[in-house]
Design an enzyme around this catalytic site. Structure first.
Site, PDB file in Angstrom:
ATOM      1  N   ARG A   1       0.560  -5.409  -9.781  1.00 16.34           N
ATOM      2  CA  ARG A   1      -0.435  -6.131 -10.574  1.00 16.34           C
ATOM      3  C   ARG A   1      -1.865  -5.862 -10.101  1.00 16.34           C
ATOM      4  O   ARG A   1      -2.182  -5.973  -8.935  1.00 16.34           O
ATOM      5  CB  ARG A   1      -0.157  -7.623 -10.549  1.00 16.34           C
ATOM      6  CG  ARG A   1      -1.086  -8.430 -11.449  1.00 16.34           C
ATOM      7  CD  ARG A   1      -0.741  -9.894 -11.443  1.00 16.34           C
ATOM      8  NE  ARG A   1       0.451 -10.168 -12.217  1.00 16.34           N
ATOM      9  CZ  ARG A   1       1.441 -10.953 -11.811  1.00 16.34           C
ATOM     10  NH1 ARG A   1       1.394 -11.506 -10.628  1.00 16.34           N
ATOM     11  NH2 ARG A   1       2.482 -11.167 -12.599  1.00 16.34           N
TER      12      ARG A   1
ATOM     13  N   HIS B   1       9.074  -2.687  -4.189  1.00 19.57           N
ATOM     14  CA  HIS B   1       8.129  -3.291  -3.258  1.00 19.57           C
ATOM     15  C   HIS B   1       8.447  -2.916  -1.808  1.00 19.57           C
ATOM     16  O   HIS B   1       7.685  -3.239  -0.896  1.00 19.57           O
ATOM     17  CB  HIS B   1       8.164  -4.822  -3.436  1.00 19.57           C
ATOM     18  CG  HIS B   1       7.071  -5.553  -2.755  1.00 19.57           C
ATOM     19  ND1 HIS B   1       7.281  -6.373  -1.663  1.00 19.57           N
ATOM     20  CD2 HIS B   1       5.734  -5.621  -3.014  1.00 19.57           C
ATOM     21  CE1 HIS B   1       6.132  -6.904  -1.272  1.00 19.57           C
ATOM     22  NE2 HIS B   1       5.173  -6.459  -2.069  1.00 19.57           N
TER      23      HIS B   1
ATOM     24  N   TYR C   1      -5.141  -6.824   7.131  1.00 18.19           N
ATOM     25  CA  TYR C   1      -3.898  -7.592   7.093  1.00 18.19           C
ATOM     26  C   TYR C   1      -3.141  -7.401   8.404  1.00 18.19           C
ATOM     27  O   TYR C   1      -3.177  -6.334   9.004  1.00 18.19           O
ATOM     28  CB  TYR C   1      -2.983  -7.108   5.963  1.00 18.19           C
ATOM     29  CG  TYR C   1      -3.485  -7.296   4.556  1.00 18.19           C
ATOM     30  CD1 TYR C   1      -4.749  -7.780   4.273  1.00 18.19           C
ATOM     31  CD2 TYR C   1      -2.667  -6.964   3.477  1.00 18.19           C
ATOM     32  CE1 TYR C   1      -5.190  -7.934   2.973  1.00 18.19           C
ATOM     33  CE2 TYR C   1      -3.096  -7.117   2.166  1.00 18.19           C
ATOM     34  CZ  TYR C   1      -4.364  -7.595   1.917  1.00 18.19           C
ATOM     35  OH  TYR C   1      -4.802  -7.748   0.633  1.00 18.19           O
TER      36      TYR C   1
ATOM     37  N   ARG D   1       2.218 -18.411   5.374  1.00 16.75           N
ATOM     38  CA  ARG D   1       0.779 -18.436   5.122  1.00 16.75           C
ATOM     39  C   ARG D   1       0.405 -19.159   3.832  1.00 16.75           C
ATOM     40  O   ARG D   1      -0.524 -19.947   3.788  1.00 16.75           O
ATOM     41  CB  ARG D   1       0.225 -17.008   5.053  1.00 16.75           C
ATOM     42  CG  ARG D   1      -1.290 -16.958   4.926  1.00 16.75           C
ATOM     43  CD  ARG D   1      -1.788 -15.606   4.464  1.00 16.75           C
ATOM     44  NE  ARG D   1      -1.630 -15.416   3.033  1.00 16.75           N
ATOM     45  CZ  ARG D   1      -1.040 -14.370   2.459  1.00 16.75           C
ATOM     46  NH1 ARG D   1      -0.512 -13.431   3.186  1.00 16.75           N
ATOM     47  NH2 ARG D   1      -0.955 -14.272   1.150  1.00 16.75           N
TER      48      ARG D   1
END
Length: 701
Positions: free
Chosen positions: A407, A437, A470, A566
């Site tokens: 996306r 993914h 990240y 998170r």
């Protein structure tokens, strides 16, 4: 067991997400953070809300239009949930702009001024007038709206000005004229103003303010009565017919064009907008409820670019992080290293260049016969993609699984897919109905009359930009079982192979969920037998009902469950008879916590896994995901140390209460421990090879 109703055993996913974005906002409000870092978090609040509105709120609106009246597992109907979501969102936006005004005040004290045109001196006004006429004016297009000119296309999340005009000779009761002007997105929204004399101040003006002052130049013969900013958010979900699509790439390109016409979801307007302009916008977009009157600049994502463009001001930023190149791989031949041992890397504390260099070496090595790789989100100038193209051009078998449905990265991935195909790579777009993914690379190398497989498995994307922002882990290995499983996985994705039994890896949607449940139940059996039993899991989100129920069941047998989540968490911890043995904490800090690490006590024989999958329905049932065991004992200990750091964090950890709210964990009598800062120290010690490497207790406390 608990007397609560089944629905009250869960926290709603969307309401949990709002609590997550509140935690991001709290970082912007934290006066102990460097000021420019606070501005960055304030920008992230806006970009997070943009995606939430265009996907989650849009989905609720679609359900209401379809008269969908089934409650979700947390007990909400779409209409009731939307009301609660919007009520909390309005509150959040009001608090966000209150924080913005505070940050602006602190900016001013530091010599960073966001001025209005009227505040400039004569010299700077002349300079800005010239900038407008030479740079901005030629790009602007005034678009009138009247009987002969219908309302033009308004692009999602682009900034516009609504202009109300009158003309000489009009009566007061006559309807005014209306037009819109798009604020150019390909020019810098924050325009720098030359310092006054020897001043060290940095002064800026927003482009929309400059256009507003000169709006009369676009409408000669008319008098502007009011000029106000507005911004529309549209439904951004893609609706794909993958089964009927002859070419998935072309189908996605069509859907991206349709996204421009997605149904309006949210309208942001200047506070005090002219009533006629507001009425025109509401009527055109058929939007009544989700209208946000903004007390400040519409769309605060500009703060990210502003803080990034400022030179100097290092005292207002975190000290730069220089990632360490992993000592284990700091040799010329990574393959020789991996034949001896597995190597764990922890980004951003350790450099992503280790991953890039592995692919580059494979591309250049004449003994390498094949490279297979998954790509989900890739940076704009990826050296990995260039290396893959080079490998294909040199005659190697290169297979790349490009996820076109990632996306908001669809267009970039389409461009990469075309480039790779042009270079001779076999580009595969995954399986129908599933997003790929998983993060995995397989290198097949000829060695001593046999083939050896080398594998990299990670928790994060193959993206050098996000690898600096990240926290993610990756493992390089030449383990034969993992290598064989990686081959099976790629054959299933690219060919017609039916799912085969794997010896080390677990793959969603085939067996990853069932493997997790099996491991949860094994811990429960250990607890019942009085053996050590514990689960520690770190991830981004937890919203899969069956997984939550299995965690509840395991905890009720005495298994201690510590979750580090998170973002979204639908599990309700600390409920008597249901989840009193479960804790949930969230860490929001300098880097985005993104790694997925899972620990099982296993009766005193601990097992550790890394994964690409969060525990959400989409990850476990509608995506190709990987769960990989960590087999090397030293790597296990290192990951357990990292989990323990997160559990010990008493500065940035917020603990989820049974009512769905989060409370800051207080240090008490313990010394302050900030897990990300401690992880930086661990990376320093590890990569200097010091014997007194400061490990945490390898048995979690």
């Amino acid at each position: 067991m608990t007397t609560k109703s089944p629905a009250s055993n869960y926290i709603n996913r969307d309401l949990s997400w709002i609590e997550f974005n509140w935690r991001v906002l709290q970082e912007a409000q934290d006066s102990s953070l460097p000021l420019l870092e606070r501005a960055k978090f304030l920008s992230i609040v806006s970009s997070n809300l943009d995606e939430f509105m265009s996907v989650r709120v849009a989905g609720l609106q679609d359900q209401m239009k379809a008269n969908y009246i089934k409650k979700d597992f947390s007990g909400y109907l779409p209409e009731g949930l939307l009301k609660r979501v919007m009520k909390r969102t309005y509150r959040m936006v009001a608090e966000q702009y209150k924080t913005y005004r505070e940050i602006l005040r602190l900016f001013s004290k530091e010599g960073i001024l966001l001025s209005e045109y009227e505040d400039l001196n004569v010299t700077h006004k002349k300079a800005m007038d010239q900038y407008f006429h030479e740079i901005i004016y030629p790009v602007l297009t005034p678009m009138a709206v009247d009987q002969s000119r219908p309302f033009p296309l308004v692009h999602t999340q682009s900034l516009y000005l609504a202009v109300v005009l009158t003309k000489e000779g009009m009566e007061p009761e006559d309807e005014p004229f209306f037009a819109i002007v798009q604020v150019p997105s390909n020019l810098n929204r924050c325009i720098s103003i030359s310092p006054r004399g020897n001043s060290k101040k940095h002064e800026f003006i927003l482009m929309e303010d400059l256009i507003r002052v000169h709006i009369h130049t676009l409408f000669s013969g008319y008098t502007p009565v009011a000029v106000h900013s507005f911004r529309l958010t549209r439904n951004a979900d893609l609706t794909l017919n993958e089964e009927g699509a002859e070419d998935l790439l072309e189908e996605i390109e069509k859907e991206l064009r349709r996204r421009r016409w997605g149904a309006p979801v949210r309208l942001e307007v200047d506070k005090g907008m002219h009533p006629y302009a507001l009425e025109m916008l509401r009527e055109e977009f058929e939007i009544e409820d989700n209208v946000f009157e903004i007390d400040g600049p519409v769309d605060l994502t500009f703060l990210m670019r502003l803080q990034g463009s400022l030179e100097g001001f290092q005292h207002l930023r975190y000290p730069a992080l220089e990632p360490y190149y992993p000592r284990e791989l700091d040799e010329d031949d990574a393959f020789e290293v991996l034949r001896r041992k597995d190597v764990l890397v922890y980004h951003p504390y350790e450099s992503f260049e280790a991953v890039t260099d592995f692919i580059v070496q494979a591309a250049e090595d004449p003994k390498v016969l094949a490279i297979k790789m998954t790509l989900y989100r890739v940076s704009g100038h990826s050296l990995l993609v260039q290396a893959l193209a080079q490998a294909a051009e040199s005659g190697k078998q290169v297979t790349v699984v490009v996820e076109l449905k990632a996306r908001f990265d669809e267009e970039r991935n389409i461009a990469w897919a075309r480039k790779l195909e042009k270079a001779g790579c076999h580009v595969v777009y995954g399986l129908i109905g599933l997003k790929t993914h998983a993060k995995v690379t397989l290198v097949v190398r000829q060695e001593n009359n046999s083939l050896r497989r080398y594998v990299h498995v990670g928790t994060g994307n193959y993206n050098d930009n996000t690898a600096r922002l990240y926290t993610d882990v990756g493992i390089f290995t030449s383990n034969a079982l993992i290598g064989e499983d990686a081959s099976i996985l790629f054959n299933e994705i690219t060919g017609y192979s039916t799912p085969k039994h794997m010896q080390a890896l677990c793959v969603a949607p085939t067996n990853l969920k069932n493997k997790l449940i099996e491991l949860f139940r094994r811990e429960a059996e250990h607890a019942k037998a009085g053996r050590p039993a514990r689960i520690i899991a770190k991830m981004n989100s937890l919203s899969h009902q069956e997984t939550v129920d299995e965690l509840y069941a395991a905890s009720q047998t005495g298994v201690k469950v510590d979750l580090i989540v998170r973002g979204v968490c639908c599990l309700r911890p600390g409920v008597a008879g249901l989840s009193e043995n479960i804790t949930v904490r969230s860490i929001v800090d300098r880097f985005l916590e993104h790694s997925r690490i899972i620990y099982f006590e296993n009766g005193g024989e601990p097992e550790v896994y890394i994964s690409s999958a969060d525990w959400m329905s989409r990850n476990l049932t509608r995506r190709v995901e990987l769960l990989c065991p960590v087999l090397d004992e030293a790597n296990k200990r290192a990951l357990i140390n990292m989990l323990q750091l997160s559990l010990n964090d008493n500065v940035k950890a917020r603990v989820l209460q049974s009512n769905g709210m989060y409370e800051n964990r207080q240090p008490g009598e313990e010394p302050e421990l900030r897990s990300q800062f401690e992880a930086m120290k661990v990376a320093v010690w590890k990569n200097r090879g010091l014997s007194e490497f400061p490990e945490q207790d390898s048995t979690p406390s």
